[in-house]
Scaffold this motif. Structure first.
Motif, PDB file in Angstrom:
ATOM      1  N   SER A   1       0.834  -1.210   0.000  1.00  0.00           N
ATOM      2  CA  SER A   1       0.000   0.000   0.000  1.00  0.00           C
ATOM      3  C   SER A   1       0.860   1.248   0.000  1.00  0.00           C
ATOM      4  CB  SER A   1      -0.920   0.013   1.214  1.00  0.00           C
ATOM      5  OG  SER A   1      -1.777  -1.087   1.199  1.00  0.00           O
ATOM      6  N   LYS A   2       1.891   1.263   0.828  1.00  0.00           N
ATOM      7  CA  LYS A   2       2.802   2.422   0.882  1.00  0.00           C
ATOM      8  C   LYS A   2       3.499   2.616  -0.461  1.00  0.00           C
ATOM      9  CE  LYS A   2       3.608   2.017   5.823  1.00  0.00           C
ATOM     10  NZ  LYS A   2       4.543   1.633   6.874  1.00  0.00           N
ATOM     11  N   TRP A   3       3.948   1.509  -1.063  1.00  0.00           N
ATOM     12  CA  TRP A   3       4.596   1.579  -2.377  1.00  0.00           C
ATOM     13  C   TRP A   3       3.616   2.141  -3.405  1.00  0.00           C
ATOM     14  CZ3 TRP A   3       3.038  -0.771  -6.879  1.00  0.00           C
ATOM     15  CH2 TRP A   3       3.893  -0.619  -7.962  1.00  0.00           C
ATOM     16  N   PHE A   4       2.375   1.656  -3.403  1.00  0.00           N
ATOM     17  CA  PHE A   4       1.360   2.099  -4.357  1.00  0.00           C
ATOM     18  C   PHE A   4       1.120   3.607  -4.230  1.00  0.00           C
ATOM     19  CE2 PHE A   4      -2.780   2.732  -6.194  1.00  0.00           C
ATOM     20  CZ  PHE A   4      -2.874   1.798  -7.214  1.00  0.00           C
ATOM     21  N   LEU A   5       0.932   4.081  -2.997  1.00  0.00           N
ATOM     22  CA  LEU A   5       0.715   5.511  -2.770  1.00  0.00           C
ATOM     23  C   LEU A   5       1.885   6.349  -3.280  1.00  0.00           C
ATOM     24  CD1 LEU A   5      -0.789   5.466   0.824  1.00  0.00           C
ATOM     25  CD2 LEU A   5      -1.972   6.176  -1.257  1.00  0.00           C
ATOM     26  N   LYS A   6       3.086   5.890  -3.029  1.00  0.00           N
ATOM     27  CA  LYS A   6       4.280   6.615  -3.470  1.00  0.00           C
ATOM     28  C   LYS A   6       4.402   6.581  -4.990  1.00  0.00           C
ATOM     29  CE  LYS A   6       8.028   8.872  -2.561  1.00  0.00           C
ATOM     30  NZ  LYS A   6       7.919  10.270  -2.217  1.00  0.00           N
ATOM     31  N   GLU A   7       4.196   5.413  -5.557  1.00  0.00           N
ATOM     32  CA  GLU A   7       4.353   5.227  -7.003  1.00  0.00           C
ATOM     33  C   GLU A   7       3.295   5.983  -7.803  1.00  0.00           C
ATOM     34  OE1 GLU A   7       6.091   3.620 -10.475  1.00  0.00           O
ATOM     35  OE2 GLU A   7       6.828   3.527  -8.416  1.00  0.00           O
ATOM     36  N   LYS A   8       2.046   5.883  -7.403  1.00  0.00           N
ATOM     37  CA  LYS A   8       0.947   6.451  -8.181  1.00  0.00           C
ATOM     38  C   LYS A   8       0.649   7.912  -7.854  1.00  0.00           C
ATOM     39  CE  LYS A   8      -0.469   2.740 -10.464  1.00  0.00           C
ATOM     40  NZ  LYS A   8      -0.674   2.669 -11.909  1.00  0.00           N
ATOM     41  N   LEU A   9       0.823   8.298  -6.564  1.00  0.00           N
ATOM     42  CA  LEU A   9       0.420   9.635  -6.150  1.00  0.00           C
ATOM     43  C   LEU A   9       1.545  10.466  -5.543  1.00  0.00           C
ATOM     44  CD1 LEU A   9      -2.966   8.640  -4.494  1.00  0.00           C
ATOM     45  CD2 LEU A   9      -2.652   9.695  -6.732  1.00  0.00           C
ATOM     46  N   ASN A  10       2.740   9.868  -5.454  1.00  0.00           N
ATOM     47  CA  ASN A  10       3.869  10.532  -4.808  1.00  0.00           C
ATOM     48  C   ASN A  10       3.483  11.016  -3.400  1.00  0.00           C
ATOM     49  OD1 ASN A  10       6.546  11.315  -4.692  1.00  0.00           O
ATOM     50  ND2 ASN A  10       6.092  13.379  -5.420  1.00  0.00           N
ATOM     51  N   LEU A  11       2.839  10.114  -2.651  1.00  0.00           N
ATOM     52  CA  LEU A  11       2.314  10.433  -1.333  1.00  0.00           C
ATOM     53  C   LEU A  11       2.835   9.433  -0.315  1.00  0.00           C
ATOM     54  CD1 LEU A  11       0.166  12.052   0.362  1.00  0.00           C
ATOM     55  CD2 LEU A  11      -1.454  10.273  -0.293  1.00  0.00           C
ATOM     56  N   ASN A  12       3.289   9.945   0.829  1.00  0.00           N
ATOM     57  CA  ASN A  12       3.686   9.088   1.945  1.00  0.00           C
ATOM     58  C   ASN A  12       2.542   9.078   2.951  1.00  0.00           C
ATOM     59  OD1 ASN A  12       6.347   8.403   1.118  1.00  0.00           O
ATOM     60  ND2 ASN A  12       6.984  10.471   1.671  1.00  0.00           N
ATOM     61  N   TYR A  13       2.023   7.889   3.245  1.00  0.00           N
ATOM     62  CA  TYR A  13       0.882   7.773   4.154  1.00  0.00           C
ATOM     63  C   TYR A  13       1.182   8.419   5.503  1.00  0.00           C
ATOM     64  CZ  TYR A  13      -2.909   5.878   6.929  1.00  0.00           C
ATOM     65  OH  TYR A  13      -3.988   5.758   7.761  1.00  0.00           O
ATOM     66  N   GLU A  14       2.384   8.206   6.010  1.00  0.00           N
ATOM     67  CA  GLU A  14       2.750   8.748   7.322  1.00  0.00           C
ATOM     68  C   GLU A  14       2.732  10.270   7.344  1.00  0.00           C
ATOM     69  OE1 GLU A  14       4.638   6.421   5.760  1.00  0.00           O
ATOM     70  OE2 GLU A  14       4.247   4.675   7.002  1.00  0.00           O
ATOM     71  N   GLU A  15       2.791  10.916   6.185  1.00  0.00           N
ATOM     72  CA  GLU A  15       2.815  12.366   6.116  1.00  0.00           C
ATOM     73  C   GLU A  15       1.431  12.989   5.980  1.00  0.00           C
ATOM     74  OE1 GLU A  15       5.562  13.395   3.019  1.00  0.00           O
ATOM     75  OE2 GLU A  15       7.243  12.448   4.049  1.00  0.00           O
ATOM     76  N   ILE A  16       0.387  12.158   5.900  1.00  0.00           N
ATOM     77  CA  ILE A  16      -0.962  12.712   5.848  1.00  0.00           C
ATOM     78  C   ILE A  16      -1.281  13.262   7.243  1.00  0.00           C
ATOM     79  CG2 ILE A  16      -3.415  12.205   5.533  1.00  0.00           C
ATOM     80  CD1 ILE A  16      -2.599   9.952   3.628  1.00  0.00           C
ATOM     81  N   PRO A  17      -1.584  14.541   7.340  1.00  0.00           N
ATOM     82  CA  PRO A  17      -1.863  15.122   8.666  1.00  0.00           C
ATOM     83  C   PRO A  17      -3.068  14.449   9.325  1.00  0.00           C
ATOM     84  CG  PRO A  17      -1.619  16.838   6.994  1.00  0.00           C
ATOM     85  CD  PRO A  17      -1.655  15.523   6.274  1.00  0.00           C
ATOM     86  N   LEU A  18      -2.970  14.256  10.616  1.00  0.00           N
ATOM     87  CA  LEU A  18      -4.055  13.642  11.363  1.00  0.00           C
ATOM     88  C   LEU A  18      -5.369  14.378  11.140  1.00  0.00           C
ATOM     89  CD1 LEU A  18      -5.066  11.573  13.433  1.00  0.00           C
ATOM     90  CD2 LEU A  18      -4.341  13.157  15.231  1.00  0.00           C
ATOM     91  N   THR A  19      -5.324  15.693  11.006  1.00  0.00           N
ATOM     92  CA  THR A  19      -6.555  16.461  10.805  1.00  0.00           C
ATOM     93  C   THR A  19      -7.263  16.062   9.517  1.00  0.00           C
ATOM     94  OG1 THR A  19      -5.268  18.256   9.809  1.00  0.00           O
ATOM     95  CG2 THR A  19      -5.806  18.445  12.157  1.00  0.00           C
ATOM     96  N   GLN A  20      -6.521  15.621   8.501  1.00  0.00           N
ATOM     97  CA  GLN A  20      -7.153  15.154   7.269  1.00  0.00           C
ATOM     98  C   GLN A  20      -7.844  13.815   7.484  1.00  0.00           C
ATOM     99  OE1 GLN A  20      -3.663  16.718   4.572  1.00  0.00           O
ATOM    100  NE2 GLN A  20      -5.194  15.690   3.342  1.00  0.00           N
ATOM    101  N   LEU A  21      -7.371  13.034   8.406  1.00  0.00           N
ATOM    102  CA  LEU A  21      -7.975  11.729   8.676  1.00  0.00           C
ATOM    103  C   LEU A  21      -9.266  11.861   9.482  1.00  0.00           C
ATOM    104  CD1 LEU A  21      -4.723   9.739   9.448  1.00  0.00           C
ATOM    105  CD2 LEU A  21      -6.055   9.714   7.323  1.00  0.00           C
ATOM    106  N   TRP A  22      -9.611  13.078   9.886  1.00  0.00           N
ATOM    107  CA  TRP A  22     -10.874  13.313  10.568  1.00  0.00           C
ATOM    108  C   TRP A  22     -12.029  13.456   9.594  1.00  0.00           C
ATOM    109  CZ3 TRP A  22      -8.897  17.967  13.939  1.00  0.00           C
ATOM    110  CH2 TRP A  22      -8.014  17.502  14.893  1.00  0.00           C
ATOM    111  N   HIS A  23     -11.723  13.540   8.295  1.00  0.00           N
ATOM    112  CA  HIS A  23     -12.736  13.838   7.290  1.00  0.00           C
ATOM    113  C   HIS A  23     -13.022  12.609   6.428  1.00  0.00           C
ATOM    114  CE1 HIS A  23     -12.497  18.096   8.276  1.00  0.00           C
ATOM    115  NE2 HIS A  23     -11.170  17.927   8.325  1.00  0.00           N
ATOM    116  N   LEU A  24     -14.188  12.624   5.806  1.00  0.00           N
ATOM    117  CA  LEU A  24     -14.569  11.532   4.924  1.00  0.00           C
ATOM    118  C   LEU A  24     -13.610  11.425   3.751  1.00  0.00           C
ATOM    119  CD1 LEU A  24     -16.692   9.375   4.381  1.00  0.00           C
ATOM    120  CD2 LEU A  24     -17.999  11.089   3.114  1.00  0.00           C
TER     121      LEU A  24
END
Length: 134
Positions: free
Chosen positions: A107-130
Protein backbone atom coordinates in the motif's frame (compact mmCIF):
# COMPACT_ATOMS: atom_id res chain seq x y z
CA UNK A 1 -18.30 -14.43 1.27
CA UNK A 2 -17.10 -11.10 2.62
CA UNK A 3 -17.31 -11.02 6.41
CA UNK A 4 -16.03 -7.50 7.03
CA UNK A 5 -14.84 -4.46 5.10
CA UNK A 6 -13.45 -1.10 6.13
CA UNK A 7 -12.43 1.91 4.07
CA UNK A 8 -8.95 2.98 5.18
CA UNK A 9 -8.34 5.96 2.92
CA UNK A 10 -10.31 8.07 0.45
CA UNK A 11 -8.59 10.47 -1.89
CA UNK A 12 -9.86 12.08 -5.06
CA UNK A 13 -8.53 9.31 -7.31
CA UNK A 14 -7.98 6.48 -4.82
CA UNK A 15 -9.88 4.49 -2.24
CA UNK A 16 -8.19 1.93 0.00
CA UNK A 17 -10.27 -0.82 1.62
CA UNK A 18 -9.52 -3.76 3.89
CA UNK A 19 -11.70 -6.77 3.16
CA UNK A 20 -11.93 -9.92 5.27
CA UNK A 21 -13.13 -13.23 3.89
CA UNK A 22 -13.00 -15.85 6.62
CA UNK A 23 -9.48 -15.71 8.05
CA UNK A 24 -8.04 -13.98 4.96
CA UNK A 25 -7.41 -10.22 4.88
CA UNK A 26 -7.13 -8.39 1.57
CA UNK A 27 -6.16 -4.76 0.88
CA UNK A 28 -8.05 -3.36 -2.10
CA UNK A 29 -6.84 -0.19 -3.83
CA UNK A 30 -9.29 1.33 -6.30
CA UNK A 31 -7.45 3.82 -8.48
CA UNK A 32 -8.80 6.11 -11.18
CA UNK A 33 -6.00 6.13 -13.74
CA UNK A 34 -7.54 9.19 -15.46
CA UNK A 35 -6.43 7.97 -18.85
CA UNK A 36 -7.57 6.03 -21.84
CA UNK A 37 -7.05 2.30 -21.41
CA UNK A 38 -4.70 0.43 -23.67
CA UNK A 39 -5.30 -3.10 -24.90
CA UNK A 40 -2.49 -4.27 -22.60
CA UNK A 41 -4.52 -3.01 -19.58
CA UNK A 42 -7.50 -5.18 -20.40
CA UNK A 43 -8.22 -8.88 -20.42
CA UNK A 44 -9.39 -8.88 -24.03
CA UNK A 45 -7.87 -10.37 -27.18
CA UNK A 46 -5.00 -8.40 -28.68
CA UNK A 47 -6.84 -8.29 -32.00
CA UNK A 48 -9.76 -6.38 -30.45
CA UNK A 49 -10.73 -3.19 -32.17
CA UNK A 50 -9.49 -0.04 -30.47
CA UNK A 51 -13.02 1.39 -30.89
CA UNK A 52 -14.07 -1.00 -28.10
CA UNK A 53 -11.94 0.94 -25.63
CA UNK A 54 -13.78 3.22 -23.24
CA UNK A 55 -12.76 6.73 -22.20
CA UNK A 56 -11.26 5.94 -18.78
CA UNK A 57 -9.53 3.18 -16.83
CA UNK A 58 -10.10 2.33 -13.17
CA UNK A 59 -7.79 -0.31 -11.73
CA UNK A 60 -8.51 -2.39 -8.66
CA UNK A 61 -5.36 -3.86 -7.13
CA UNK A 62 -5.98 -6.45 -4.43
CA UNK A 63 -3.05 -7.40 -2.20
CA UNK A 64 -2.83 -10.24 0.28
CA UNK A 65 -0.05 -11.69 2.38
CA UNK A 66 -0.73 -15.13 0.89
CA UNK A 67 -2.19 -16.30 -2.40
CA UNK A 68 -5.80 -15.29 -2.83
CA UNK A 69 -8.16 -18.19 -2.26
CA UNK A 70 -10.09 -19.19 -5.38
CA UNK A 71 -13.39 -18.99 -3.51
CA UNK A 72 -12.72 -15.33 -2.61
CA UNK A 73 -11.94 -14.01 -6.11
CA UNK A 74 -15.54 -13.59 -7.29
CA UNK A 75 -16.70 -12.07 -3.99
CA UNK A 76 -13.91 -9.49 -3.99
CA UNK A 77 -14.41 -8.72 -7.69
CA UNK A 78 -18.16 -8.21 -7.12
CA UNK A 79 -17.46 -5.97 -4.13
CA UNK A 80 -15.10 -3.85 -6.25
CA UNK A 81 -17.79 -3.55 -8.91
CA UNK A 82 -20.31 -2.44 -6.28
CA UNK A 83 -17.92 0.24 -5.03
CA UNK A 84 -17.38 1.56 -8.56
CA UNK A 85 -21.02 1.30 -9.60
CA UNK A 86 -21.46 5.08 -9.27
CA UNK A 87 -19.11 5.85 -12.17
CA UNK A 88 -20.34 5.92 -15.75
CA UNK A 89 -19.39 2.30 -16.41
CA UNK A 90 -20.45 2.55 -20.05
CA UNK A 91 -17.48 4.89 -20.39
CA UNK A 92 -15.00 3.23 -17.99
CA UNK A 93 -13.19 -0.06 -17.85
CA UNK A 94 -12.80 -1.43 -14.31
CA UNK A 95 -10.00 -4.01 -14.14
CA UNK A 96 -9.28 -6.09 -11.02
CA UNK A 97 -5.91 -7.77 -10.44
CA UNK A 98 -4.68 -9.82 -7.48
CA UNK A 99 -1.15 -9.66 -6.04
CA UNK A 100 0.73 -11.32 -3.20
CA UNK A 101 2.84 -9.24 -0.85
CA UNK A 102 2.91 -7.57 2.54
CA UNK A 103 -0.24 -5.47 2.34
CA UNK A 104 1.02 -2.52 4.37
CA UNK A 105 4.26 -2.28 2.42
CA UNK A 106 2.50 -2.74 -0.92
CA UNK A 107 0.00 0.00 0.00
CA UNK A 108 2.80 2.42 0.88
CA UNK A 109 4.60 1.58 -2.38
CA UNK A 110 1.36 2.10 -4.36
CA UNK A 111 0.72 5.51 -2.77
CA UNK A 112 4.28 6.62 -3.47
CA UNK A 113 4.35 5.23 -7.00
CA UNK A 114 0.95 6.45 -8.18
CA UNK A 115 0.42 9.64 -6.15
CA UNK A 116 3.87 10.53 -4.81
CA UNK A 117 2.31 10.43 -1.33
CA UNK A 118 3.69 9.09 1.94
CA UNK A 119 0.88 7.77 4.15
CA UNK A 120 2.75 8.75 7.32
CA UNK A 121 2.82 12.37 6.12
CA UNK A 122 -0.96 12.71 5.85
CA UNK A 123 -1.86 15.12 8.67
CA UNK A 124 -4.05 13.64 11.36
CA UNK A 125 -6.55 16.46 10.80
CA UNK A 126 -7.15 15.15 7.27
CA UNK A 127 -7.97 11.73 8.68
CA UNK A 128 -10.87 13.31 10.57
CA UNK A 129 -12.74 13.84 7.29
CA UNK A 130 -14.57 11.53 4.92
CA UNK A 131 -12.24 12.59 2.13
CA UNK A 132 -8.55 12.83 3.00
CA UNK A 133 -7.87 15.34 0.20
CA UNK A 134 -9.14 18.18 2.41
Amino acid sequence: MIDFFERKLRLQDLEVWDVRCGESIYRMLIFDENRLPELADLDIPSNAIADDLRENLITVSVYSNTLVKDEHIDDIDQFAKQLTDHVALAHCHVVTNFYTGAIDEMSKWFLKEKLNLNYEEIPLTQLWHLNQDN
